[in-house]
Scaffold this motif. Structure first.
Motif, PDB file in Angstrom:
ATOM      1  N   LEU A  13       0.835  -1.210   0.000  1.00  0.00           N
ATOM      2  CA  LEU A  13       0.000   0.000   0.000  1.00  0.00           C
ATOM      3  C   LEU A  13       0.866   1.255   0.000  1.00  0.00           C
ATOM      4  O   LEU A  13       0.584   2.217  -0.738  1.00  0.00           O
ATOM      5  CB  LEU A  13      -0.923  -0.009   1.215  1.00  0.00           C
ATOM      6  CG  LEU A  13      -1.823   1.222   1.388  1.00  0.00           C
ATOM      7  CD1 LEU A  13      -2.758   1.385   0.192  1.00  0.00           C
ATOM      8  CD2 LEU A  13      -2.635   1.118   2.683  1.00  0.00           C
ATOM      9  N   ALA A  14       1.924   1.246   0.795  1.00  0.00           N
ATOM     10  CA  ALA A  14       2.829   2.403   0.811  1.00  0.00           C
ATOM     11  C   ALA A  14       3.467   2.607  -0.558  1.00  0.00           C
ATOM     12  O   ALA A  14       3.661   3.741  -1.013  1.00  0.00           O
ATOM     13  CB  ALA A  14       3.907   2.202   1.877  1.00  0.00           C
ATOM     14  N   GLY A  15       3.786   1.497  -1.232  1.00  0.00           N
ATOM     15  CA  GLY A  15       4.351   1.598  -2.571  1.00  0.00           C
ATOM     16  C   GLY A  15       3.395   2.255  -3.553  1.00  0.00           C
ATOM     17  O   GLY A  15       3.804   3.082  -4.382  1.00  0.00           O
ATOM     18  N   ILE A  16       2.113   1.904  -3.472  1.00  0.00           N
ATOM     19  CA  ILE A  16       1.109   2.521  -4.341  1.00  0.00           C
ATOM     20  C   ILE A  16       1.034   4.026  -4.092  1.00  0.00           C
ATOM     21  O   ILE A  16       1.008   4.838  -5.023  1.00  0.00           O
ATOM     22  CB  ILE A  16      -0.270   1.869  -4.118  1.00  0.00           C
ATOM     23  CG1 ILE A  16      -0.259   0.413  -4.593  1.00  0.00           C
ATOM     24  CG2 ILE A  16      -1.363   2.649  -4.855  1.00  0.00           C
ATOM     25  CD1 ILE A  16      -1.554  -0.328  -4.324  1.00  0.00           C
ATOM     26  N   VAL A  17       1.006   4.394  -2.803  1.00  0.00           N
ATOM     27  CA  VAL A  17       0.905   5.816  -2.458  1.00  0.00           C
ATOM     28  C   VAL A  17       2.122   6.581  -2.975  1.00  0.00           C
ATOM     29  O   VAL A  17       1.995   7.660  -3.566  1.00  0.00           O
ATOM     30  CB  VAL A  17       0.764   5.979  -0.930  1.00  0.00           C
ATOM     31  CG1 VAL A  17       0.829   7.450  -0.549  1.00  0.00           C
ATOM     32  CG2 VAL A  17      -0.546   5.361  -0.448  1.00  0.00           C
ATOM     33  N   VAL A  18       3.307   6.024  -2.770  1.00  0.00           N
ATOM     34  CA  VAL A  18       4.532   6.693  -3.230  1.00  0.00           C
ATOM     35  C   VAL A  18       4.530   6.839  -4.752  1.00  0.00           C
ATOM     36  O   VAL A  18       4.899   7.894  -5.292  1.00  0.00           O
ATOM     37  CB  VAL A  18       5.774   5.912  -2.753  1.00  0.00           C
ATOM     38  CG1 VAL A  18       7.033   6.462  -3.431  1.00  0.00           C
ATOM     39  CG2 VAL A  18       5.906   5.999  -1.245  1.00  0.00           C
ATOM     40  N   ILE A  19       4.110   5.806  -5.461  1.00  0.00           N
ATOM     41  CA  ILE A  19       4.079   5.866  -6.923  1.00  0.00           C
ATOM     42  C   ILE A  19       3.090   6.925  -7.401  1.00  0.00           C
ATOM     43  O   ILE A  19       3.392   7.702  -8.321  1.00  0.00           O
ATOM     44  CB  ILE A  19       3.732   4.478  -7.494  1.00  0.00           C
ATOM     45  CG1 ILE A  19       4.932   3.542  -7.354  1.00  0.00           C
ATOM     46  CG2 ILE A  19       3.312   4.573  -8.968  1.00  0.00           C
ATOM     47  CD1 ILE A  19       4.647   2.120  -7.767  1.00  0.00           C
ATOM     48  N   LEU A  20       1.916   6.971  -6.788  1.00  0.00           N
ATOM     49  CA  LEU A  20       0.930   7.976  -7.189  1.00  0.00           C
ATOM     50  C   LEU A  20       1.434   9.393  -6.915  1.00  0.00           C
ATOM     51  O   LEU A  20       1.242  10.307  -7.733  1.00  0.00           O
ATOM     52  CB  LEU A  20      -0.396   7.726  -6.467  1.00  0.00           C
ATOM     53  CG  LEU A  20      -1.131   6.431  -6.842  1.00  0.00           C
ATOM     54  CD1 LEU A  20      -2.397   6.278  -5.999  1.00  0.00           C
ATOM     55  CD2 LEU A  20      -1.482   6.409  -8.331  1.00  0.00           C
ATOM     56  N   ILE A  21       2.085   9.590  -5.773  1.00  0.00           N
ATOM     57  CA  ILE A  21       2.640  10.910  -5.457  1.00  0.00           C
ATOM     58  C   ILE A  21       3.744  11.273  -6.445  1.00  0.00           C
ATOM     59  O   ILE A  21       3.829  12.410  -6.932  1.00  0.00           O
ATOM     60  CB  ILE A  21       3.167  10.940  -4.014  1.00  0.00           C
ATOM     61  CG1 ILE A  21       2.013  10.811  -3.013  1.00  0.00           C
ATOM     62  CG2 ILE A  21       3.961  12.220  -3.756  1.00  0.00           C
ATOM     63  CD1 ILE A  21       2.452  10.694  -1.572  1.00  0.00           C
ATOM     64  N   THR A  22       4.589  10.297  -6.765  1.00  0.00           N
ATOM     65  CA  THR A  22       5.678  10.545  -7.713  1.00  0.00           C
ATOM     66  C   THR A  22       5.138  10.898  -9.089  1.00  0.00           C
ATOM     67  O   THR A  22       5.659  11.794  -9.773  1.00  0.00           O
ATOM     68  CB  THR A  22       6.593   9.305  -7.816  1.00  0.00           C
ATOM     69  OG1 THR A  22       7.031   8.925  -6.503  1.00  0.00           O
ATOM     70  CG2 THR A  22       7.799   9.598  -8.677  1.00  0.00           C
ATOM     71  N   MET A  23       4.081  10.210  -9.525  1.00  0.00           N
ATOM     72  CA  MET A  23       3.460  10.527 -10.805  1.00  0.00           C
ATOM     73  C   MET A  23       2.865  11.928 -10.780  1.00  0.00           C
ATOM     74  O   MET A  23       2.965  12.673 -11.766  1.00  0.00           O
ATOM     75  CB  MET A  23       2.376   9.496 -11.143  1.00  0.00           C
ATOM     76  CG  MET A  23       2.904   8.133 -11.532  1.00  0.00           C
ATOM     77  SD  MET A  23       1.584   6.986 -11.985  1.00  0.00           S
ATOM     78  CE  MET A  23       0.988   7.736 -13.495  1.00  0.00           C
ATOM     79  N   ALA A  24       2.234  12.283  -9.665  1.00  0.00           N
ATOM     80  CA  ALA A  24       1.656  13.627  -9.560  1.00  0.00           C
ATOM     81  C   ALA A  24       2.724  14.704  -9.641  1.00  0.00           C
ATOM     82  O   ALA A  24       2.475  15.808 -10.134  1.00  0.00           O
ATOM     83  CB  ALA A  24       0.875  13.755  -8.248  1.00  0.00           C
ATOM     84  N   MET A  25       3.931  14.382  -9.195  1.00  0.00           N
ATOM     85  CA  MET A  25       5.049  15.324  -9.267  1.00  0.00           C
ATOM     86  C   MET A  25       5.748  15.287 -10.623  1.00  0.00           C
ATOM     87  O   MET A  25       6.739  15.981 -10.835  1.00  0.00           O
ATOM     88  CB  MET A  25       6.055  15.007  -8.158  1.00  0.00           C
ATOM     89  CG  MET A  25       5.519  15.191  -6.747  1.00  0.00           C
ATOM     90  SD  MET A  25       6.664  14.589  -5.480  1.00  0.00           S
ATOM     91  CE  MET A  25       8.054  15.683  -5.753  1.00  0.00           C
ATOM     92  N   ARG A  26       5.244  14.450 -11.529  1.00  0.00           N
ATOM     93  CA  ARG A  26       5.796  14.309 -12.879  1.00  0.00           C
ATOM     94  C   ARG A  26       7.250  13.851 -12.860  1.00  0.00           C
ATOM     95  O   ARG A  26       8.089  14.335 -13.608  1.00  0.00           O
ATOM     96  CB  ARG A  26       5.668  15.623 -13.654  1.00  0.00           C
ATOM     97  CG  ARG A  26       4.229  16.097 -13.813  1.00  0.00           C
ATOM     98  CD  ARG A  26       4.168  17.337 -14.670  1.00  0.00           C
ATOM     99  NE  ARG A  26       2.784  17.816 -14.805  1.00  0.00           N
ATOM    100  CZ  ARG A  26       2.429  18.849 -15.537  1.00  0.00           C
ATOM    101  NH1 ARG A  26       3.341  19.516 -16.223  1.00  0.00           N
ATOM    102  NH2 ARG A  26       1.172  19.233 -15.612  1.00  0.00           N
ATOM    103  N   LYS A  27       7.514  12.889 -11.995  1.00  0.00           N
ATOM    104  CA  LYS A  27       8.842  12.312 -11.907  1.00  0.00           C
ATOM    105  C   LYS A  27       8.793  10.860 -12.365  1.00  0.00           C
ATOM    106  O   LYS A  27       7.733  10.243 -12.459  1.00  0.00           O
ATOM    107  CB  LYS A  27       9.369  12.385 -10.465  1.00  0.00           C
ATOM    108  CG  LYS A  27       9.508  13.808  -9.930  1.00  0.00           C
ATOM    109  CD  LYS A  27      10.557  14.593 -10.692  1.00  0.00           C
ATOM    110  CE  LYS A  27      10.743  15.971 -10.108  1.00  0.00           C
ATOM    111  NZ  LYS A  27      11.760  16.768 -10.837  1.00  0.00           N
ATOM    112  N   ASN A  28       9.967  10.321 -12.627  1.00  0.00           N
ATOM    113  CA  ASN A  28      10.075   8.935 -13.079  1.00  0.00           C
ATOM    114  C   ASN A  28       9.718   7.989 -11.943  1.00  0.00           C
ATOM    115  O   ASN A  28      10.200   8.152 -10.819  1.00  0.00           O
ATOM    116  CB  ASN A  28      11.502   8.668 -13.565  1.00  0.00           C
ATOM    117  CG  ASN A  28      11.605   7.389 -14.367  1.00  0.00           C
ATOM    118  OD1 ASN A  28      11.347   6.326 -13.853  1.00  0.00           O
ATOM    119  ND2 ASN A  28      11.990   7.516 -15.624  1.00  0.00           N
ATOM    120  N   ILE A  29       8.901   6.987 -12.221  1.00  0.00           N
ATOM    121  CA  ILE A  29       8.408   6.105 -11.160  1.00  0.00           C
ATOM    122  C   ILE A  29       9.008   4.708 -11.215  1.00  0.00           C
ATOM    123  O   ILE A  29       8.571   3.817 -10.475  1.00  0.00           O
ATOM    124  CB  ILE A  29       6.869   5.996 -11.195  1.00  0.00           C
ATOM    125  CG1 ILE A  29       6.386   5.380 -12.505  1.00  0.00           C
ATOM    126  CG2 ILE A  29       6.231   7.356 -10.970  1.00  0.00           C
ATOM    127  CD1 ILE A  29       4.902   5.103 -12.527  1.00  0.00           C
TER     128      ILE A  29
END
Length: 539
Positions: A13-29
């Motif tokens: 679950l933490a991985g999903i949250v981090v990936i979604l936040i990273t995508m929102a920041m327009r960074k490589n996931i």
């Protein structure tokens, strides 16, 4: 039965949250996805060896599941490369220019054709058919590659597949799990899918129209030349968050819809997997750009041989004949019906045969070498453009019980974990039996269930929730099941999740798949919210 959550569930679950936040920041996931995969496997097994091997296994499983999409992109791209050598590609799209004269007409025709084909045969064969015939016309008419990708994804993977009104696999699964009439779910799903699709297309039209350019043959030439640059350049890192709109949206001279055949690096560079486009690094571009000259005939030059005219007629005729065959199989007993996988295979087979025929026509003496060279170029293009999603898809696959066993190297007799669905099942107990909360709760659960990239895998879950919670909340279970179906398929079917069949759309439109997924988010979510409100008020 109450699901027992473990440390592996919480890490996932933490991985999903981090990936979604990273995508929102327009960074490589990619790095967060790989790290989350290793940590989840390590926590589940208690072995660092399993954690390390899961990094490889996850990408391998993802490659096995998605390779059919990569291969069909490669074959159709190879065919178009051979047609481009003789000038048949531009001649092939000439008849469509009569009706696709500008951006608006191209937008509407792309949406309509994609929807109709996808409704009858699912989007799998529809995308390469549209990609081979209509995308070049739309580009020439002024649409940007990003606009083209959004239209095809919304009309096909979204609007047509979420209803699945003709084949009726999706409403059948939802209705069975909910214990209701399949026709009721199908009818409501059709209405809701049209609302989501029309709203999403309208939002796309409004937001993308400013990026379109005046029709010009030069736009098509510039876009076609990206086939070489897209597959042969690299090294630019994902960068500034402020330049994401330029990726295929008409914001720069390097965009696929504008500029000449030379200049800055393509805005849809596949290395920008985080959804943003950074400023090109001159040193990197200078060392990585293909050195041999690329033939670039002037857009106004007519074909010099009759072979171009022949193939300009042969290619659309072959695919239209295939569509006719599909229709005969669907509505008559004259020919055996084809399933989605068979149809996609035939599209690839036709592309391969047309490739060989074009290579023979171009150079009879060296056609064996030129045929293999075009196939190699197609495969390089597919993997350079879309290969970056494999480790990302691997992380979400480890949350699916159908794939987790292979990623975690479990014996066949062992029961694999289903981290994603366990988390959803644990969350369902917190849904209040209120119609509004129920409707949006099931919608959100459907969207989250679609994160594994399969639009249908979450349907039993949302259907079961609809059947269990609908009567308690005063809602018709068939309505609730249709809402859940919208969330599942619009998310995982290929509009919001990049590690799904959206890869094919991005490949043919030649835009970064994560950029395409991010750009589809606002139109699709707007449509989903409005369709859910409509369901609450009307059904």
């Amino acid at each position: 039965m109450q699901v027992q959550l473990t440390a592996a569930h919480w890490i996932y679950l933490a991985g999903i949250v981090v990936i979604l936040i990273t995508m929102a920041m327009r960074k490589n996931i990619v790095v967060p996805a790989v790290a989350a995969t290793m940590l989840t496997a390590w926590a589940f097994s208690g072995s660092i060896i399993t954690g390390l091997s899961s990094i490889f296994n996850a990408s391998l499983v993802a490659a096995q599941e998605l390779f059919n999409i990569f291969l069909i992109i490669a074959l159709v791209t190879a065919m178009l490369g051979a047609l481009r050598e003789m000038g048949a590609d531009r001649l092939m799209v000439t008849p469509f220019r009569r009706v696709m004269r500008a951006g608006t007409s191209s937008f509407l025709i792309l949406a309509l054709v994609t929807y109709v084909i996808s409704l009858f045969f699912w989007p799998t064969p529809a995308v390469p058919l549209v990609g081979a015939v209509l995308i070049p016309v739309a580009i020439r008419a002024g649409l940007t590659p990003l606009s083209v990708g959004m239209v095809i994804a919304i009309a096909g993977q979204g609007m047509a597949l979420s209803a699945d009104y003709i084949i009726k696999v999706a409403p059948g699964i939802s209705a069975t799990a909910a214990g209701v009439d399949p026709d009721s779910v199908a009818d409501k799903s059709l209405v809701l899918s049209l609302i989501v699709g029309v709203v999403a297309l309208l939002v796309t039209y409004v937001t993308q129209r400013r990026t379109w350019r005046k029709p010009s043959p030069e736009l098509l030439v510039a876009w076609e030349n990206k086939a070489d640059k897209f597959g042969m350049t690299g090294g630019e890192s994902a960068g500034s968050a402020g330049s994401g709109d330029s990726a295929g949206s008409g914001g720069s001279a390097a965009d696929g819809g504008q500029g000449g055949p030379t200049g800055a690096r393509p805005a849809d560079s596949p290395v920008d997997s985080g959804g943003s486009v950074s400023e090109a690094r001159p040193a990197a571009a200078a060392t990585l750009v293909r050195t041999e000259p690329v033939a670039e005939p002037a857009p106004s030059d007519p074909p010099k041989t009759n072979s171009a005219k022949v193939f300009a007629v042969l290619v659309p005729t072959a695919y239209f004949a295939f569509i006719a065959y599909l229709l005969l199989g669907k509505f008559t007993s004259l020919v055996p019906p084809l399933q989605g996988g068979d149809a996609a295979g035939i599209v690839g087979g036709i592309a391969a045969l047309l490739l060989f025929a074009a290579c023979v026509t171009n150079d009879k003496r060296n056609f064996l070498e030129s045929s293999s060279a075009h196939i190699t170029d197609g495969l390089v293009f597919a993997f350079k453009a879309m290969g970056i999603v494999l480790p990302i898809a691997g992380f979400f696959f480890i949350g699916n019980g159908d794939f987790a066993g292979r990623i975690l190297s479990l014996p066949e007799t062992a029961t694999p974990p289903a981290f994603l669905f366990d988390l959803i099942s644990a969350a369902q107990s917190h849904i209040t039996p209120n119609p509004v909360v129920l409707a949006f709760g099931v919608l959100i659960i459907g969207i989250v269930a679609g994160l594994d990239g399969s639009g249908f895998s979450g349907l039993p879950l949302t259907g079961a929730l609809a059947g269990a919670l609908g009567p308690a909340g005063g809602m018709d279970p068939s309505t609730l099941a249709a809402i859940g179906q919208m969330g599942n398929i619009w998310s995982g079917g290929g509009t919001l999740v990049a590690w799904s069949s959206l890869i094919a759309v991005a490949g043919f439109a030649r835009v970064p798949v994560l950029t395409l997924a991010r750009k589809c988010f606002l139109p699709v979510m707007t449509g989903l919210v409005l369709s859910t409100v409509f369901a609450l008020l009307v059904f």
